[in-house]
Design an enzyme around this catalytic site. Sequence first.
Site, PDB file in Angstrom:
ATOM      1  N   ASN A 144       0.876  -1.286  -0.134  1.00 56.05           N
ATOM      2  CA  ASN A 144       0.000   0.163   0.068  1.00 56.05           C
ATOM      3  C   ASN A 144       0.852   1.336   0.079  1.00 56.05           C
ATOM      4  O   ASN A 144       1.903   1.423   0.681  1.00 56.05           O
ATOM      5  CB  ASN A 144      -0.666   0.022   1.105  1.00 56.05           C
ATOM      6  N   HIS A 173       5.881  -0.873  -2.734  1.00 57.47           N
ATOM      7  CA  HIS A 173       5.373  -0.166  -3.950  1.00 57.47           C
ATOM      8  C   HIS A 173       5.277   1.123  -3.843  1.00 57.47           C
ATOM      9  O   HIS A 173       4.513   2.112  -4.562  1.00 57.47           O
ATOM     10  CB  HIS A 173       3.802  -0.599  -4.324  1.00 57.47           C
ATOM     11  N   CYS A 188      12.148  12.342  -7.902  1.00 53.43           N
ATOM     12  CA  CYS A 188      12.639  13.063  -9.081  1.00 53.43           C
ATOM     13  C   CYS A 188      13.339  12.385 -10.115  1.00 53.43           C
ATOM     14  O   CYS A 188      14.153  11.757  -9.861  1.00 53.43           O
ATOM     15  CB  CYS A 188      13.841  14.077  -8.343  1.00 53.43           C
ATOM     16  N   CYS A 215      11.959  20.105  -7.837  1.00 59.47           N
ATOM     17  CA  CYS A 215      12.518  19.224  -6.675  1.00 59.47           C
ATOM     18  C   CYS A 215      13.309  19.672  -5.807  1.00 59.47           C
ATOM     19  O   CYS A 215      14.003  20.850  -6.258  1.00 59.47           O
ATOM     20  CB  CYS A 215      13.534  18.164  -7.619  1.00 59.47           C
ATOM     21  N   THR A 274      -4.785  -9.030   0.082  1.00 61.22           N
ATOM     22  CA  THR A 274      -4.403  -8.717  -1.248  1.00 61.22           C
ATOM     23  C   THR A 274      -4.791  -9.812  -2.084  1.00 61.22           C
ATOM     24  O   THR A 274      -4.942 -11.048  -1.751  1.00 61.22           O
ATOM     25  CB  THR A 274      -2.851  -8.694  -1.088  1.00 61.22           C
ATOM     26  N   ALA A 331     -10.978  -7.749   7.400  1.00 63.87           N
ATOM     27  CA  ALA A 331      -9.684  -7.537   8.117  1.00 63.87           C
ATOM     28  C   ALA A 331      -9.721  -6.928   9.357  1.00 63.87           C
ATOM     29  O   ALA A 331      -8.954  -7.126  10.359  1.00 63.87           O
ATOM     30  CB  ALA A 331      -8.811  -6.641   7.199  1.00 63.87           C
TER      31      ALA A 331
HETATM   32  C1  BJW Z   1     -10.376  -7.259   2.149  1.00 63.06           C
HETATM   33  C2  BJW Z   1     -11.339  -6.316   2.207  1.00 63.06           C
HETATM   34  C3  BJW Z   1     -11.322  -6.228   3.621  1.00 63.06           C
HETATM   35  C4  BJW Z   1     -11.411  -6.079   0.207  1.00 63.06           C
HETATM   36  N1  BJW Z   1     -10.983  -7.240   4.434  1.00 63.06           N
HETATM   37  N2  BJW Z   1      -9.878  -8.001   2.817  1.00 63.06           N
HETATM   38  C5  BJW Z   1       3.121 -12.030 -16.037  1.00 63.06           C
HETATM   39  C6  BJW Z   1       3.339 -13.236 -15.199  1.00 63.06           C
HETATM   40  C7  BJW Z   1       3.984 -12.859 -13.884  1.00 63.06           C
HETATM   41  C8  BJW Z   1       4.351 -11.642 -13.657  1.00 63.06           C
HETATM   42  C9  BJW Z   1       4.127 -10.691 -14.683  1.00 63.06           C
HETATM   43  C10 BJW Z   1       3.593 -11.030 -15.827  1.00 63.06           C
HETATM   44  N3  BJW Z   1       3.821  -9.724 -16.779  1.00 63.06           N
HETATM   45  C11 BJW Z   1       4.264  -8.657 -15.982  1.00 63.06           C
HETATM   46  C12 BJW Z   1       4.470  -9.258 -14.632  1.00 63.06           C
HETATM   47  C13 BJW Z   1       5.217  -8.478 -13.479  1.00 63.06           C
HETATM   48  C14 BJW Z   1       4.157  -7.559 -13.101  1.00 63.06           C
HETATM   49  C15 BJW Z   1       2.955  -8.072 -12.662  1.00 63.06           C
HETATM   50  O1  BJW Z   1       2.698  -8.808 -11.474  1.00 63.06           O
HETATM   51  N4  BJW Z   1       1.834  -8.094 -13.583  1.00 63.06           N
HETATM   52  C16 BJW Z   1       0.625  -8.691 -13.325  1.00 63.06           C
HETATM   53  C17 BJW Z   1      -0.569  -8.182 -13.815  1.00 63.06           C
HETATM   54  C18 BJW Z   1       0.787 -10.298 -13.656  1.00 63.06           C
HETATM   55  N5  BJW Z   1       4.763  -7.035 -11.780  1.00 63.06           N
HETATM   56  C19 BJW Z   1       5.540  -5.765 -11.860  1.00 63.06           C
HETATM   57  O2  BJW Z   1       5.883  -5.218 -13.195  1.00 63.06           O
HETATM   58  C20 BJW Z   1       6.260  -5.464 -10.737  1.00 63.06           C
HETATM   59  N6  BJW Z   1       7.687  -5.263 -10.990  1.00 63.06           N
HETATM   60  C21 BJW Z   1       8.418  -6.365 -11.203  1.00 63.06           C
HETATM   61  O3  BJW Z   1       8.022  -7.395 -11.265  1.00 63.06           O
HETATM   62  O4  BJW Z   1       9.646  -6.033 -11.433  1.00 63.06           O
HETATM   63  C22 BJW Z   1      10.684  -7.215 -11.861  1.00 63.06           C
HETATM   64  C23 BJW Z   1      11.335  -7.430 -10.607  1.00 63.06           C
HETATM   65  C24 BJW Z   1      10.820  -7.862  -9.465  1.00 63.06           C
HETATM   66  C25 BJW Z   1      11.565  -8.283  -8.158  1.00 63.06           C
HETATM   67  C26 BJW Z   1      12.966  -8.036  -8.280  1.00 63.06           C
HETATM   68  C27 BJW Z   1      13.613  -7.728  -9.505  1.00 63.06           C
HETATM   69  C28 BJW Z   1      12.905  -7.446 -10.577  1.00 63.06           C
HETATM   70  C29 BJW Z   1       5.697  -4.146 -10.044  1.00 63.06           C
HETATM   71  C30 BJW Z   1       4.414  -4.190  -9.456  1.00 63.06           C
HETATM   72  C31 BJW Z   1       3.831  -2.704  -9.315  1.00 63.06           C
HETATM   73  C32 BJW Z   1       2.478  -2.879  -8.919  1.00 63.06           C
HETATM   74  N7  BJW Z   1       2.091  -1.411  -8.613  1.00 63.06           N
HETATM   75  C33 BJW Z   1       0.666  -1.224  -8.111  1.00 63.06           C
HETATM   76  C34 BJW Z   1       0.463   0.388  -8.293  1.00 63.06           C
HETATM   77  C35 BJW Z   1       1.168   1.084  -7.237  1.00 63.06           C
HETATM   78  C36 BJW Z   1       0.809   2.557  -7.159  1.00 63.06           C
HETATM   79  C37 BJW Z   1      -0.616   2.687  -6.735  1.00 63.06           C
HETATM   80  O5  BJW Z   1      -1.080   2.324  -5.622  1.00 63.06           O
HETATM   81  O6  BJW Z   1      -1.386   3.154  -7.658  1.00 63.06           O
HETATM   82  O7  BJW Z   1       0.391  -1.583  -6.906  1.00 63.06           O
HETATM   83  S1  BJW Z   1      -0.543  -2.181  -9.096  1.00 63.06           S
HETATM   84  C38 BJW Z   1      -1.706  -2.498  -7.570  1.00 63.06           C
HETATM   85  O8  BJW Z   1      -1.586  -3.802  -7.414  1.00 63.06           O
HETATM   86  C39 BJW Z   1      -1.014  -1.675  -6.575  1.00 63.06           C
HETATM   87  C40 BJW Z   1      -1.121  -2.899  -5.380  1.00 63.06           C
HETATM   88  O9  BJW Z   1      -0.056  -2.451  -4.359  1.00 63.06           O
HETATM   89  C41 BJW Z   1      -1.065  -4.084  -6.000  1.00 63.06           C
HETATM   90  C42 BJW Z   1      -1.785  -5.176  -5.493  1.00 63.06           C
HETATM   91  O10 BJW Z   1      -2.955  -4.964  -5.307  1.00 63.06           O
HETATM   92  P1  BJW Z   1      -3.693  -5.389  -3.836  1.00 63.06           P
HETATM   93  O11 BJW Z   1      -3.275  -4.712  -2.816  1.00 63.06           O
HETATM   94  O12 BJW Z   1      -3.697  -6.905  -3.930  1.00 63.06           O
HETATM   95  O13 BJW Z   1      -5.207  -4.892  -4.208  1.00 63.06           O
HETATM   96  P2  BJW Z   1      -6.504  -5.627  -4.991  1.00 63.06           P
HETATM   97  O14 BJW Z   1      -7.606  -4.387  -4.979  1.00 63.06           O
HETATM   98  O15 BJW Z   1      -6.082  -6.329  -6.137  1.00 63.06           O
HETATM   99  O16 BJW Z   1      -7.112  -6.672  -4.015  1.00 63.06           O
HETATM  100  C43 BJW Z   1      -7.705  -6.298  -2.782  1.00 63.06           C
HETATM  101  C44 BJW Z   1      -7.930  -7.483  -1.974  1.00 63.06           C
HETATM  102  O17 BJW Z   1      -8.611  -7.209  -0.568  1.00 63.06           O
HETATM  103  C45 BJW Z   1      -9.070  -8.590  -2.603  1.00 63.06           C
HETATM  104  O18 BJW Z   1      -8.784  -9.823  -2.609  1.00 63.06           O
HETATM  105  C46 BJW Z   1     -10.152  -8.253  -1.725  1.00 63.06           C
HETATM  106  O19 BJW Z   1     -11.129  -9.385  -1.630  1.00 63.06           O
HETATM  107  C47 BJW Z   1      -9.560  -8.126  -0.347  1.00 63.06           C
HETATM  108  N8  BJW Z   1     -10.357  -7.186   0.484  1.00 63.06           N
HETATM  109  N9  BJW Z   1     -11.976  -5.703   1.185  1.00 63.06           N
HETATM  110  C48 BJW Z   1      -9.906  -7.970   3.963  1.00 63.06           C
HETATM  111  N10 BJW Z   1     -12.359  -5.310   4.095  1.00 63.06           N
END
Ligand code: BJW
Length: 228
Positions: A88, A105, A113, A132, A172, A215
């Site tokens: 988050n 993230h 910058c 910046c 997540t 949660a």
């Molecule tokens: C509740 C609730 C309640 C609701 N109580 N629960 C193909 C295959 C595999 C991987 C890849 C691929 N193609 C590309 C990739 C990699 C890519 C990726 O994963 N893509 C996918 C689409 C497959 N990843 C990347 O590019 C990452 N970088 C990377 O891999 O670099 C290479 C590398 C890694 C490590 C070492 C060296 C090199 C970067 C990913 C960046 C993600 N950024 C975001 C935006 C951030 C800025 C912003 O906030 O706007 O991050 S995307 C967005 O998703 C945000 C979140 O942090 C992230 C995850 O979302 P989250 O938190 O899971 O939210 P939701 O909405 O999806 O889920 C909420 C959950 O809560 C649900 O399950 C609900 O049921 C639950 N819930 N209410 C409890 N009350």
Amino acid sequence: MKVVVLTGAGISAESGVSTFRDNGGLWEDHRIEDVATPEGFERDPETVQRFYDARRAALADVVPNPAHHALAELELALGDGLLVVTQNVDDLHERAGSKRVIHMHGELLQALCAACETRSPWAGDLLGGPACPACDAAALRPDVVWFGEIPYEMDRIQSALAGADLFVSIGTSGAVYPAAGFVQLARAFGARTLELNLEPSDGSHFFHEARHGRAGEIVPGWVADLVG
Ligand code: BJW
């Protein structure tokens, strides 16, 4: 005991912060590739700055919920034994009192910058191209990790996972890597794994155990079971 907790948008949902992929989530009105990729920012920086400026401003109207508070209490009990890794970009863990938090993230309350790569605390808007504080360039962007960029502090996270007795994933969807792969990594290193989520996530089957519910209810319950 060494515990690593991974949190996602679901932990902040009951505080009023929108999740991404649920109904009514942040991406219902936006295409992911427009607001969560470097290419989208290059194409239309104004739209992206507006999107994050609105989310940064909205932080003033939300407060931590019982799930954030329960993790802060857990840190009081476990000290260095607990590490919270959050996906988050809000600051609700810190406002609840957690100190050992990694924002893999990035953070809404920081600007990055693009010219000198300095990360500066930032509470206001970025639209309009403010300078910046470090190099004076009008090149500030939100300090968040978009698709295709490398999340922060991966080395520290991996060594914490390698040493964990317990890995817990809270709120997540398990749709985004590398965070979605932490459960398999922790398991391979020998940790017990637990999912706390509203519903089974994409990777639910990788966990030894799961508790499903809001949660704000199930996290305090789990913390009480662990240290209460
Ligand atoms: C509740 C609730 C309640 C609701 N109580 N629960 C193909 C295959 C595999 C991987 C890849 C691929 N193609 C590309 C990739 C990699 C890519 C990726 O994963 N893509 C996918 C689409 C497959 N990843 C990347 O590019 C990452 N970088 C990377 O891999 O670099 C290479 C590398 C890694 C490590 C070492 C060296 C090199 C970067 C990913 C960046 C993600 N950024 C975001 C935006 C951030 C800025 C912003 O906030 O706007 O991050 S995307 C967005 O998703 C945000 C979140 O942090 C992230 C995850 O979302 P989250 O938190 O899971 O939210 P939701 O909405 O999806 O889920 C909420 C959950 O809560 C649900 O399950 C609900 O049921 C639950 N819930 N209410 C409890 N009350």
